[in-house]
Structures are given as C-alpha cells and as structure tokens.
Motif scaffolding. Structure first.
Motif, PDB file in Angstrom:
ATOM      1  N   UNK A 171      56.760  42.450  26.982  1.00 37.42           N
ATOM      2  CA  UNK A 171      56.220  41.505  27.969  1.00 37.42           C
ATOM      3  C   UNK A 171      56.986  40.201  27.995  1.00 37.42           C
ATOM      4  N   UNK A 172      58.315  40.287  27.830  1.00 34.16           N
ATOM      5  CA  UNK A 172      59.149  39.090  27.965  1.00 34.16           C
ATOM      6  C   UNK A 172      59.618  39.039  29.404  1.00 34.16           C
ATOM      7  N   UNK A 173      58.990  38.170  30.187  1.00 33.14           N
ATOM      8  CA  UNK A 173      59.352  38.091  31.600  1.00 33.14           C
ATOM      9  C   UNK A 173      59.889  36.716  31.958  1.00 33.14           C
ATOM     10  N   UNK A 174      60.923  36.705  32.770  1.00 29.22           N
ATOM     11  CA  UNK A 174      61.510  35.489  33.336  1.00 29.22           C
ATOM     12  C   UNK A 174      62.021  34.507  32.296  1.00 29.22           C
ATOM     13  N   UNK A 175      62.410  35.000  31.142  1.00 29.16           N
ATOM     14  CA  UNK A 175      62.813  34.072  30.085  1.00 29.16           C
ATOM     15  C   UNK A 175      64.292  33.723  30.125  1.00 29.16           C
TER      16      UNK A 175
END
Lengths: 356, 448
Positions: free
Chosen positions: B339-343
């Motif tokens: 769930x690593x989003x837009x990082x």
C-alpha cells in the motif's frame, strides 16, 4: 438540523478559501518561454530549412536539366547545407511538422532505391519507401560512387528514371519543409497557449522531443558509428550503420543538431528551459541543474569538434576521441531524459495507463 | 483465566449476529463497479496493448507459469469477468461468480508486473474475501429463485473483514507516508502539484510550496487516522464525508490514478450504519440482530480461520522491506503489496549491453525491440525487472552465443535528487538469479 449546520460550516469554509485565492503569482511564466522559443528558435529554424530545401530543389533541377561536374558539385553543396539545416528541425514532432523525421531514416535501403529507379513506379509516401527517400537516399544517389561514375549514371542507361527519382525525392523534401514552415508560423500562438506539463502540453512535448534528439545523437549518430549499438536477430548481434555514410557528413550533422538542441534548451538569448529549471531551484550534484545541462552541452559539442575528421574516418584513426564523445553524450542524455523531465514533472514516452 | 474470558468476549462480539444489509449493498456496489471498471479497461484498448501486443511479460517470482492467452482468449477472460460482475451485483449464482471473478482478476494481474497497481491488488483481495461471505442471502436473485435461503443477519465478522481490509489499506498507506521525503521535503507532491496549475478554482494555489506541504501532512494524517473515525459510530458520517472529499480531490488532481478514488468511495460505505443500508434495500434486521449468537458451523469456522490467516499475513507484509539493506525507494525490495501509493517521482533510463564472451563483441540493445513503452518505463526503475529483462536477453542470445553476458547501466532519479546509477554496471546480470534474497548488485545499499 444538526447535519444542516455542519454542511453550512463546510460551505462557509469553502467560500472563505475561495475568497482568499492567491493571484496568479510567482510561478514560472511558461507562456513567455514558449513564445520566445517559438519566435526565436523553432520558427526561424523551419524558415531556414525551407529556404535551404528550395535551394536544393533549384540545384537539383539545374543538375537534372544539364548534368555536369559543376552542376553536380553545386547540387552536393546545396545538399550539405540543406541536411545541416534539417538538423535544426528534426527535433520537433509537433502537429505542423509531422513527417519531418521521415526525411532522415537511415540506414537507407539501397536495394529499394535501385528497384524504384529501375521500375520507375513508386510511391514515396508508402511505408515501404520510408528508407528509400529523404536525405539518406540523396546521400546514396550522389555520393556512393566517385563523381565521374555518379555523373555518368545520370547521363546514360536509365538516366531519365534516375533523374526523375532524384527530383521526386528532392521535391518531397522541399514540400515537407515549406509546409512545416508555413504551418509553424500559424501554430505559434496555439503552441504558446498550451501551458502545463501534462500530455499534449507544449512543455511536455518539447521535453520529450529534446530527450528523443539527445538519445538519437548518442545512440544513432555516435553509437552506430562506434559499432556500440545494434540489434539482435535470431540470437546474433548486428551493428547499425552510420548516418550520412557516403557524404561523410556525420560529424557536421551531429554538431548542427547539438547546437540547435542547446539553442532550444536555452531559448536562444531569451527565456528557455534553463530559466525554467532555475526558477524551480532544480539541483544536480550540488549545483544548479540549469547550468549543469548548459555546461554539458558545451562539453559534448567540444568533444565532437575534437574528433578531427568525419566519424567514418575517425573510427580507424581516432576511436578514443569518439569514445569520449559517446560518454559525454550519454551524460547529456541522462540529464535531459531523467533529471530535467523528472524535475519538470513531464512524462517521457507517455502511454495511456492507470497509475497509483 | 482472565485472558480466556477476554478472548471469548472478543470472539463473541465478532460472531454476534448483525444486519446483512451492509454486506448486500457492498456486493451490489462492488459488482456494478467491477462491471464498469472492466468495461472501461476493454474499451480503452488495454487488453490489446497490455496482454496481446507485448512479446515478453514480466512475471512475478514464483508465478512464471502464468502466461497470457491468445487475443480471443484474453477478451473472453474479460467477457467472463464482466458477466461475473453482473452476477455478483444481481446475486445470481453468487458464490461461483465471485470465485470465478476473483480467480480471473488475479490471473490477469499476475501476467505482467508492469501493470501492478495497489488498487488492482486491493480488488483482488476484496473479491477474495467476498468469495467467503454470504452476501447473496438477501435482496438477490439466488434468494428469489430459491437457490439460497433468506437471512436477515450475518455474523459480525463478515462485515468486519471488509472493514478491516479497508482500514489496513488506509493505515499502511498512511504510515508509508511517514518518511522524510514526504513530510520534510513535500516530495513528490512539490513536483506534481505545480504541474496542475491549470485545474480550475484550486489550480492557482498548487504552485505554492506551502500547499504541497499541507497536502502531504493532511494526506498522511488522513490515511493514518481515517479508519479509526470510520469505525466509530459517532464520527462515521463525518469521516465518510472526508473520505469523499479527499478522494474526489485526488481524482481531480491525478486523473492518472483511474478508478481508484471511486473504488475507495464506494467500498468505504461498508462502514456506514446498518440502518442506512437497510433503508436502501428495504429490509429490516436490527430487531432480530440483538445478541443472539448462532452456533458456528464447521464451514464458518474454516472461513474464519482463513480470514485470520489472511489478515495476519496482511499485517506483516508491508514490513518485509525491513529484512533488506539499503534504501527502499532505490532497491524496491519489499515495495509492492504494501500500500505504498504516490510516494515516488521515480524516473529511470536503462541501457543494456549484450556481450559475446567468446568473441568479446558487444552491442547495446534496443529495448523497444522487445518491450512496450510502458514495460520499458516500468522496468527502467525497478531492479527485479531489470534482472528479468537481462535474463530474457540472455535467453534470446543464448540461441546463437555460447556464453552471452548482459550488463545494465540504469540511471534513476527519485524525488528530485540527481540521477545516479541504480545497479552495478559491471555485474553480469546473465549470471545472477532472481529470488527473495538480497540483490547485492543493487547500488545504494551501503548508504542507508
């Protein structure tokens, strides 16, 4: 009732935020940069190319009417000038100049050219002939044999067909050149108005075009010459061939292309990508990215000039100079394609997909 | 003794009966949404560009046996998925439809890493959970046709499982934002937001640096805490309103994220009070729900065990990156399924050279001879994909060459930093192997 109260609080907050909306402020003025680039770089380059292409047409017609050593020499001179002028417009893949890049697809397909001349029936627009037209085709027609033999080919045997083919290829070039020049003059304001960095924005397209050109200089102009670059076919490695291999113009063409790219990057004497990058304080190894790229352009151009002869000859005598040039072009390509595009938030090679 | 008693109350709470309505509404909404999403996918031509045109596919480690079907086969798969989503929405042959949808959707996602998206992973999981839940036992064609018995209540855990999965997505997305780039440098939003200055009304603010910082901090706080407010009966409606505003905003600012905001807005309705859902579908169960706990059958015991296992894995998976040395953003070892989003604003450029060890001859490969634009772009920033492609080149060249060596020069920039080499260009990738072990040839390991 309670809910209504809360909704009105939300609405008030939204209104308040809208009320204190900042003025169009200190963000970089893209429109000014784009106007400058169009007016002082792109449009003049297209006009010059168009003029050079008309001159080429004139000399080609003169040669066809009266083939002689002198008219051949004049035609060759016009070809060299037009090819270099073309280098200043190859970068731009915008609507008005679509098709321009088709004028320089190399290596040229000599078998296709010879067959076209022999039959006298061909359509230069057809995909089949993409490697049988443009500058590489003329490069082959005028330079692949010594001057005497070349001249003779336009005088005997299938001379009429050969002259016609030359004329058709040259006409194709001059038509594309003048169409693009006219269209760009009209397109200028639309170009400047397409701000932002999304797909379809002028900045987005220019950054992609600059990345394309830098990559082509590295890979095809110098990498091909060095035999570094190739393709894999049924598991074996094959090198690609050199640009302008017959006329030995490859070095001159590379320099012409790099100078144009630098002019585009810096916006000539006005606002350009260097100013844009400076305005967002983009850095590269502790120094401003804007100047790092300008410097790298200079280094690459200097390395190209340091190769004493054309690439075709330099391969045997000056390979180290070529290798140094290749490394500097790689550095330049990385800076433009990776650092600049990322800092500006431009997607290179956009393809329609969801992200997350 | 006390311990055991506590456990029973906790378990007791979860197995207490509650209204089936939220589950039923979720089923219908999920089915409709999946129909729309699949239709959109097909109509954008992505079946063709992502699964038919490419000649090579980046499979997931351990799933190399997953292969795309022919063009007709792939379109049939998508057709069946659309059919299944209608069946799910209408509640006809629900269990079969849910299982087939889950399997096909997951199959499609496993074909090529290039297409990995957290929200596809999310859909796979939600579909998987739905396979286990009796979402067709009210307001469905199964009930109408007598294929299933009507019930008005389900064990609380049936609803809780969906809520917990949602909560985990938000929470882990939130804690992944607690990193220096996001909080201290406002990266990558500081690059992305100014590019949206043309958006009406809010556009003018987006070039302001403080706005990027505000978005980063608010985004982090929202992700970390929103689930707690959604779980709380007194705050759920406000929290849901914030969910809607937040996701609509992201949809406007980042149209590239596709259906994701809408999927979250729809799925978050599972937190809304049962009475709301009951009014929607016109059933009433709150009266009979009370505290009556039914004796759990072996089937529901098995289901429960499966769910506990699933959530245990979910709880640790996002932390597996800690087992690897080096900077996560560079190495991406343990980056997916977390769930690593837009990082990251990560851009890469990779040059491959194949060398014939016997002759010493070497050429730079044209990546596009083998990969689509999207594949090349994704590959250029991700070490495991670079290795996969190198292995593919080895295979292609191995037909003619005895000992092909493959070297990759990968330049990468992350969140505005200067580009640098991602992997060791002197390592012959043809001789390396993929796996869960640390990839020692990824640079940026020493300087953590």
């Amino acid at each position: 009732m309670k809910q209504l109260k809360h909704i009105s609080v939300f609405a008030l907050l939204a209104l308040a935020l809208y009320g204190c909306k900042p003025e169009k402020k200190d963000s970089y003025n893209q429109e000014a940069m784009l106007t400058n680039i169009a007016t002082n770089v792109i449009v003049p380059a297209h006009q010059q190319f168009s003029t050079a292409a008309q001159a080429l047409k004139q000399k080609s017609d003169a040669f066809s009417n009266a083939p002689s050593t002198q008219s051949l020499d004049e035609l060759k001179a016009a070809f060299v000038t037009a090819y270099a002028a073309y280098m200043a417009v190859e970068t731009y893949d915008f609507n008005p100049s679509l098709g321009v890049r088709n004028l320089n697809v190399f290596a040229t397909d000599t078998a296709q050219i010879n067959s076209n001349i022999a039959t006298g029936s061909y359509n230069l627009e057809a995909a089949l002939n993409i490697r049988a037209k443009g500058f590489p085709a003329i490069d082959y027609l005028l330079y692949s044999q010594d001057a005497g033999t070349t001249l003779n080919a336009f005088l005997v045997n299938n001379a009429a067909n050969r002259k016609q083919y030359l004329t058709d290829v040259v006409n194709d070039i001059s038509t594309v050149a003048s169409t693009a020049a006219t269209a760009w003059a009209d397109y200028k304001s639309q170009f400047a108005a397409a701000t932002g960095t999304d797909v379809g924005s002028s900045v987005g397209m220019l950054v992609n075009d600059v990345a394309f050109s830098a990559e082509r200089c590295r890979r095809e102009r110098v990498g091909n010459a060095l035999g570094y670059v190739g393709f894999i076919s049924s598991g074996s490695l094959y090198p690609y061939s050199l640009e302008a291999s017959y006329s030995t113009q490859s070095k001159a063409l590379l320099i012409a292309n790099l100078q144009q790219l630098k002019a585009l990057y810096e916006g000539g004497a006005g606002e350009g990508f260097d100013d844009y990058l400076a305005s967002i304080n983009a850095e590269y190894d502790g120094q401003p990215l804007s100047t790092a790229i300008s410097t790298q352009f200079d280094v690459a151009i200097a390395k190209a000039n340091a190769v004493p002869v054309d690439f075709a000859a330099a391969l045997n005598s000056n390979k180290p100079a070529m290798e140094e040039l290749f490394l500097e072009l790689k550095k330049l390509t990385v800076m433009l394609k990776v650092d600049m595009s990322s800092q500006l938030g431009v997607v290179i090679n956009y393809s329609d997909n969801d992200g997350d | 003794m006390l311990q055991i008693q506590k456990n029973t109350t906790w378990l007791g709470k979860l197995s207490a009966q509650t209204s089936i309505a939220p589950l039923v509404v979720f089923r219908i909404a999920f089915g409709i949404m999946m129909f729309a999403a699949t239709l959109r996918f097909v109509s954008k031509g992505w079946v063709d560009t992502l699964f038919v045109q490419p000649s090579y596919f980046f499979t997931f480690y351990g799933f190399e046996w997953i292969k795309p079907l022919s063009a007709n086969g792939m379109y049939t798969v998508f057709g069946i998925m659309m059919l299944c989503s209608i069946l799910i929405a209408t509640g006809l042959l629900y269990r079969v439809a849910a299982i087939v949808f889950f399997l096909l959707f997951t199959y499609v996602e496993l074909i090529d890493k290039t297409n990995y998206l957290n929200h596809y992973y999310f859909i796979s999981i939600m579909a998987g959970i739905l396979c286990l839940l009796p979402a067709n036992k009210a307001f469905s064609l199964d009930v109408k046709l007598g294929l299933a018995k009507t019930v008005t209540t389900v064990p609380t855990w049936a609803i809780f499982a969906l809520q917990l999965q949602m909560a985990m997505v938000y929470f882990f997305a939130g804690i992944s934002k607690i990193n220096p780039d996001w909080l201290l440098n406002a990266m990558p939003l500081r690059i992305w937001l100014p590019a949206k200055a043309d958006v009406p009304i809010i556009g003018a603010w987006l070039t302001e640096q403080w706005v990027a910082y505000a978005f980063c901090w608010i985004g982090m706080l929202f992700d970390v805490f929103v689930a707690f407010f959604l779980f709380n009966k007194r705050t759920v409606w406000y929290a849901y309103a914030v969910v809607v505003v937040f996701h609509v905003l992201t949809a406007i600012l980042f149209p590239g994220i596709g259906m994701f905001p809408f999927i979250m807005i729809v799925c978050a309705t599972i937190f809304l009070p049962a009475v709301f859902h009951e009014r929607l579908i016109g059933i009433s169960a709150t009266a009979s729900a009370s505290s009556a706990t039914t004796k759990a059958s072996w089937l529901s015991q098995a289901t429960l065990t499966l769910l506990v296992l699933h959530f245990s894995i979910q709880a640790v998976l996002p932390f597996r990156y800690m087992l690897y040395p080096g900077k996560l953003f560079y190495t991406e070892q343990g980056y997916r399924f977390s769930w690593r989003v837009m990082l990251m604003e990560k851009v890469g450029y990779t040059i491959f050279n194949v060398r014939d060890a016997a002759t010493g001859k070497s050429v730079e490969v044209n990546n596009r001879q083998f990969l689509s634009l999207q594949q090349e772009k994704q590959m250029s920033t991700q070490p495991d994909m670079i290795l996969q492609f190198a292995q593919h080149l080895k295979e292609v060249c191995g037909k003619e060459m005895q000992n092909p060596e493959v070297y990759a020069e990968a330049y990468v920039t992350i969140n505005g930093r200067s580009s640098r080499l991602l992997i060791d260009p002197k390592v012959n990738l043809a001789a390396e192997q993929d796996g869960f072990a640390n990839k020692k040839w990824i640079l940026a390991q020493a300087d953590k």
